[in-house]
Design an enzyme around this catalytic site. Structure first.
Site, short mmCIF file in Angstrom:
data_model
loop_
_atom_site.label_atom_id
_atom_site.label_comp_id
_atom_site.label_asym_id
_atom_site.label_seq_id
_atom_site.Cartn_x
_atom_site.Cartn_y
_atom_site.Cartn_z
N GLU A 346 46.89 60.32 21.69
CA GLU A 346 48.31 60.11 21.42
C GLU A 346 49.17 60.78 22.48
OE1 GLU A 346 49.61 59.70 17.13
OE2 GLU A 346 50.79 61.47 17.68
N HIS A 377 21.15 61.60 15.60
CA HIS A 377 20.46 60.52 14.90
C HIS A 377 21.35 59.28 14.78
CE1 HIS A 377 17.12 63.21 13.76
NE2 HIS A 377 18.07 64.12 13.75
N LYS A 506 54.96 51.16 13.39
CA LYS A 506 55.84 51.33 12.23
C LYS A 506 56.87 50.21 12.16
CE LYS A 506 55.62 56.42 12.26
NZ LYS A 506 56.43 57.65 12.46
#
EC number: 5.3.1.9
Length: 541
Positions: A346, A377, A506
């Protein structure tokens, strides 16, 4: 800058810098020459593809980009977030020296200390039971409702410092998906629950939607008059908070010079303080401040945030590696990779310079990871044998908290160090074949199987070692990576402190909501979006 980067590329080629295995073979003192320590914090970058000439070139790059001058401007309170015309002073929140920090000629430290004191009093009262719910019962569960920086930081730190919890149980709700709040509410007794609504403007759609659901939960079970007893807020919008039903005495503010992803040090850290107590929260701030002082004063070759940032830039723009893996060998740092993902991507996921021109470098890499040994793993296969080189960043404590399980911590340490060694050394074709034939495999079959067991090695990694994960150590780790992001942003010549990509999402969601609700048509949207809306509305019940 561009010429210096090209010089570094030439130097890397001329010195065969990416042959890390050969560098270790040629220099028995490589570890001591390419590692540095700050108190018990050890930074080993000897397994990175660097040498003295590369470090010289990176130092020249830092000088050309005026990284130190930009650093000093940040600490001074200059307006370095130019697109929002703001200072950047999350460091003031952990300024334990109490030296004046000026914004527009005013010292902000009295206000910082006042909020910290109010947080401490509130946290003490919740923890002791002095502040009770509407029916007189002690608060046993605290729910933080926030998103982004108002959630990731508190979640990460609360999980990391679990051994220091001696307060109420903590829960976190962030996703606007109703499943998140619904699943949390099933765990709660309304009489003993406190909700903290964390939104600077008190308008964040996800947070306020979840807050409204939580409010209905309390009002429905205990009555409207009970709401004020079961809510607090971290916000600066006192009018909106008051309209929600939260008393001003339960509202804790912070400032526009604190970005969300840097806000764990502020009142956003209130749930953490409630969990671990104000003294431990103070130690957390102490750790961050210690790194601030180190970043400001240490020479470049002993300056861990500076080196971390320069190596990150080098990996991305000189060697061309597009991502980096964050690999804490500490289960309680399970959300630290996600926290750093937001902090880094960001901040430095930008394409325009401070001069409003296209960036001439590749900016923020993809940041991802999981704790070890789980990741071994899952995705380590790709790091060891995939076609892309992915620099790895290991973190390991010398001591765990479970003294009766020391043998498990020893196994954890062995795995961490073995992975960094394996990434560097690899395994040649001859070594792979010899291993197979030593187990009885015939030459013809070994010739066929051995290539699958070859590891090229020379995969760069760095390792950060600390004594034990406690509030002070966590504060140092977070501040270390904050300043790493700053250094890389300074080299890119970008604004690391805005987030217009977040704002775009937004805006688009707000415009699309009436279409999803069936109040407006999808006309004007592209055919894919319109088709997806139609499919969802057709299937909705």
């Amino acid at each position: 800058m561009k010429a210096l980067v090209e010089n570094l590329k030439a130097t890397a080629r001329e010195t065969d810098a990416t042959d890390i295995r050969a560098a270790f073979a040629a220099d028995p003192n490589r570890f001591s020459r390419f590692s540095t320590a700050f108190d018990d914090l050890l930074f080993d970058y000897s397994k990175c593809a660097v040498n003295d000439r590369i470090i010289d070139g990176l130092e020249a790059l830092a000088k050309a980009a005026k990284v130190e001058e930009k650093r000093d401007a940040m600490f001074r309170g200059d307006i370095i977030n130019i697109t929002e015309e703001r200072a950047v002073l999350h460091t003031a929140l952990r300024n334990r020296s109490n030296r004046p920090v000026l914004v527009d000629g005013k010292d902000v430290m009295p206000d910082v200390n006042a909020v910290l004191e109010a947080m401490g009093k509130f946290a003490d009262d919740i923890r002791s039971g002095a502040l009770k719910g509407a029916t007189g019962k002690k608060i046993t569960d605290v729910v933080n409702i926030g998103i982004g920086g108002s959630d990731l930081g508190p979640v990460m730190a609360t999980l990391a410092l679990a051994p220091f919890h001696d307060g109420p149980r903590l829960h976190f709700v962030s996703n606007v998906d109703g499943a998140h709040i619904a699943d949390t509410l099933t765990l709660l007794d309304p009489e003993t629950s406190l909700f903290i609504v964390a939104s600077k403007t008190f308008t964040t759609i996800e947070t306020m939607t979840n807050a409204a659901t939580a409010r209905a939960f309390i009002a429905g079970k205990l009555g409207e008059a009970a709401v004020g007893h079961h809510f607090a807020a971290v916000s600066t919008a006192l009018d909106k908070v008051g309209a929600f039903g939260i008393d001003a005495a339960r509202v804790f503010g912070f400032w526009d010079w604190v970005g969300g992803r840097y806000s764990i040090w502020s009142a956003i850290g209130l749930p953490l303080m409630i969990a671990i107590g104000k003294e431990n929260f103070g130690r957390f701030l102490d750790g961050g401040h210690a790194i601030d002082e180190h970043f400001r004063s240490a020479p470049l070759r002993q300056n861990i945030p500076m080196l971390l940032g320069l190596i990150g830039f080098y990996n991305r723009n000189v060697l061309g590696y597009p991502s980096r893996a964050i690999l804490p060998y500490d289960q309680r740092l399970t959300r630290f990779p996600a926290y750093l993902q937001q902090l880094d991507m960001e901040s430095n996921g930008k394409g325009v310079t401070l001069d409003s021109q296209p960036v001439e470098f590749s900016t923020g890499p993809v940041v991802w990871g999981e704790p070890g040994t789980n990741g071994q793993h899952a995705f380590y296969q790709l790091i060891h044998q995939g076609t892309d080189v992915i620099p790895a960043e290991f973190m390991i404590a010398a001591n765990g908290h479970e003294k009766d399980l020391r043998h498990q911590h020893q196994l954890l340490m062995a795995n961490c160090l073995a992975q960094s060694e394996a990434l560097m050394k690899g395994r040649t074709l001859a070594e792979a074949k010899a291993q197979l034939t030593s187990k009885g495999m015939d030459d013809a079959k070994a010739d066929k199987i051995a290539p699958h067991r070859v590891f090229t090695g020379n995969r760069p990694s760095l390792t950060i070692v600390y004594d034990q994960l406690d509030p002070f150590a966590l504060g140092r780790l977070i501040a270390l990576y904050e300043h790493r992001v700053f250094v890389e942003g300074a080299l890119f010549n970008i604004n690391s402190f805005d987030q217009w990509g977040v704002e775009l999402g937004k805006e688009l969601a707000t415009g699309l909501l009436p279409v999803i609700e069936g109040k407006e048509s999808a006309e004007g949207h592209d055919s894919s979006t319109a088709g997806l809306v139609a499919a969802l509305l057709k299937a909705a019940r």
